[in-house]
Design a protein around this motif. Structure first.
Motif, short mmCIF file in Angstrom:
data_model
loop_
_atom_site.label_atom_id
_atom_site.label_comp_id
_atom_site.label_asym_id
_atom_site.label_seq_id
_atom_site.Cartn_x
_atom_site.Cartn_y
_atom_site.Cartn_z
N ALA A 3 6.87 2.43 8.08
CA ALA A 3 6.09 1.80 6.65
C ALA A 3 4.51 1.68 7.07
CB ALA A 3 6.78 0.63 6.48
N LEU A 5 1.99 -0.94 5.40
CA LEU A 5 1.85 -2.16 4.62
C LEU A 5 0.50 -2.43 4.30
CD1 LEU A 5 4.40 -4.71 6.46
CD2 LEU A 5 4.96 -2.75 4.46
N GLN A 6 0.19 -2.46 3.04
CA GLN A 6 -1.14 -2.86 2.74
C GLN A 6 -1.03 -4.20 1.93
OE1 GLN A 6 -2.02 0.83 0.99
NE2 GLN A 6 -3.79 0.64 2.12
N ARG A 7 -1.88 -5.12 2.21
CA ARG A 7 -1.95 -6.52 1.52
C ARG A 7 -2.68 -6.29 0.48
NH1 ARG A 7 -4.62 -11.62 4.69
NH2 ARG A 7 -6.31 -10.70 3.60
N LEU A 27 2.53 -7.29 -1.22
CA LEU A 27 2.27 -6.15 -0.14
C LEU A 27 2.81 -4.80 -0.98
CD1 LEU A 27 4.39 -7.41 2.99
CD2 LEU A 27 1.87 -7.30 2.70
N ALA A 29 4.09 -1.35 0.10
CA ALA A 29 4.79 -0.75 1.20
C ALA A 29 5.55 0.86 1.11
CB ALA A 29 6.02 -1.64 1.40
N VAL A 31 7.06 3.43 2.64
CA VAL A 31 8.11 3.68 3.38
C VAL A 31 8.61 5.22 3.58
CG1 VAL A 31 8.91 1.37 2.95
CG2 VAL A 31 9.92 3.06 1.87
N MET A 49 9.15 -6.66 7.75
CA MET A 49 8.08 -6.89 6.68
C MET A 49 8.07 -8.13 6.00
SD MET A 49 7.86 -3.88 3.56
CE MET A 49 9.03 -4.76 2.41
N LEU A 73 6.39 -7.23 -3.83
CA LEU A 73 6.57 -6.29 -3.02
C LEU A 73 6.75 -5.13 -3.98
CD1 LEU A 73 9.60 -7.10 -0.70
CD2 LEU A 73 7.23 -7.41 0.00
N ILE A 75 7.46 -1.14 -3.26
CA ILE A 75 8.07 -0.27 -2.32
C ILE A 75 7.88 1.09 -2.97
CG2 ILE A 75 10.04 0.21 -1.14
CD1 ILE A 75 10.70 -2.78 -1.50
N SER A 122 9.27 -0.92 -7.57
CA SER A 122 9.18 0.44 -6.67
C SER A 122 8.89 1.63 -7.38
CB SER A 122 10.77 0.73 -6.38
OG SER A 122 11.47 0.89 -7.37
N THR A 140 -4.26 -3.51 6.76
CA THR A 140 -3.41 -2.49 6.60
C THR A 140 -2.43 -2.45 7.89
OG1 THR A 140 -4.63 -1.12 5.06
CG2 THR A 140 -3.08 0.14 6.21
#
Length: 149
Positions: A3, A5-7, A27, A29, A31, A49, A73, A75, A122, A140
């Motif tokens: 993954a 991850l980006q805030r 976040l 994500a 994946v 995560m 989130l 995704i 998603s 990131t």
């Protein structure tokens, strides 16, 4: 499983001109399931995560998780995270899970996320997606959960 991850302060996924997933603060994500991954790796990745302390506390230090700050989130499946560029200039994706396994693990990941967190959006597996985001920080973080050998 992999993954990135980006805030984010906001993010959205667009498919065929339609927004299919959108969050505010939280976040994003990206994946990717790799060959050999199972639901166990997906579950470990999600747990990491959700608990990763990359949001600021009152003192401005990264000390809070997405759960603690009530962030969303988003995704998104991205098999290109499994790219191997060691053999030349054209990436190889042989380390990515086959599409059937990848989709099953992606759907499992989303279902588990929705059971554990109140705001989960998603993208669409295997769709041509446009991802828009405002990276907050920027922060990131790459994550990898490797199956036991």
């Amino acid at each position: 499983m992999l993954a990135v991850l980006q805030r984010v302060s906001e993010a959205r996924v667009i498919v065929d001109g339609e927004t299919v997933g959108e969050i505010g603060h939280g976040l994003l994500a990206l994946v990717c399931a790799e060959r050999g991954d199972t639901t166990a790796e997906a579950d470990k990745l999600l747990a990491k995560m959700l608990k990763l302390r990359i949001f600021p506390d009152d003192a401005g230090k990264m000390n809070r998780s997405v759960q603690e700050v009530g962030g969303g989130l988003l995704i998104v499946s991205q098999f290109t995270l499994a790219a191997d560029t060691s053999g030349g200039n054209r990436p190889s994706f042989t380390d990515a899970a086959n599409p059937q396994t990848g989709q099953a693990l992606y759907e499992h990941f989303i279902a588990r996320a929705r059971a554990a967190h109140p705001v989960v959006e998603s993208g669409r597996f295997a769709a041509d997606m446009k991802v828009q985001l405002v990276n907050d920080g920027p922060v990131t973080i790459p994550l990898r959960i490797v199956p036991p050998t």
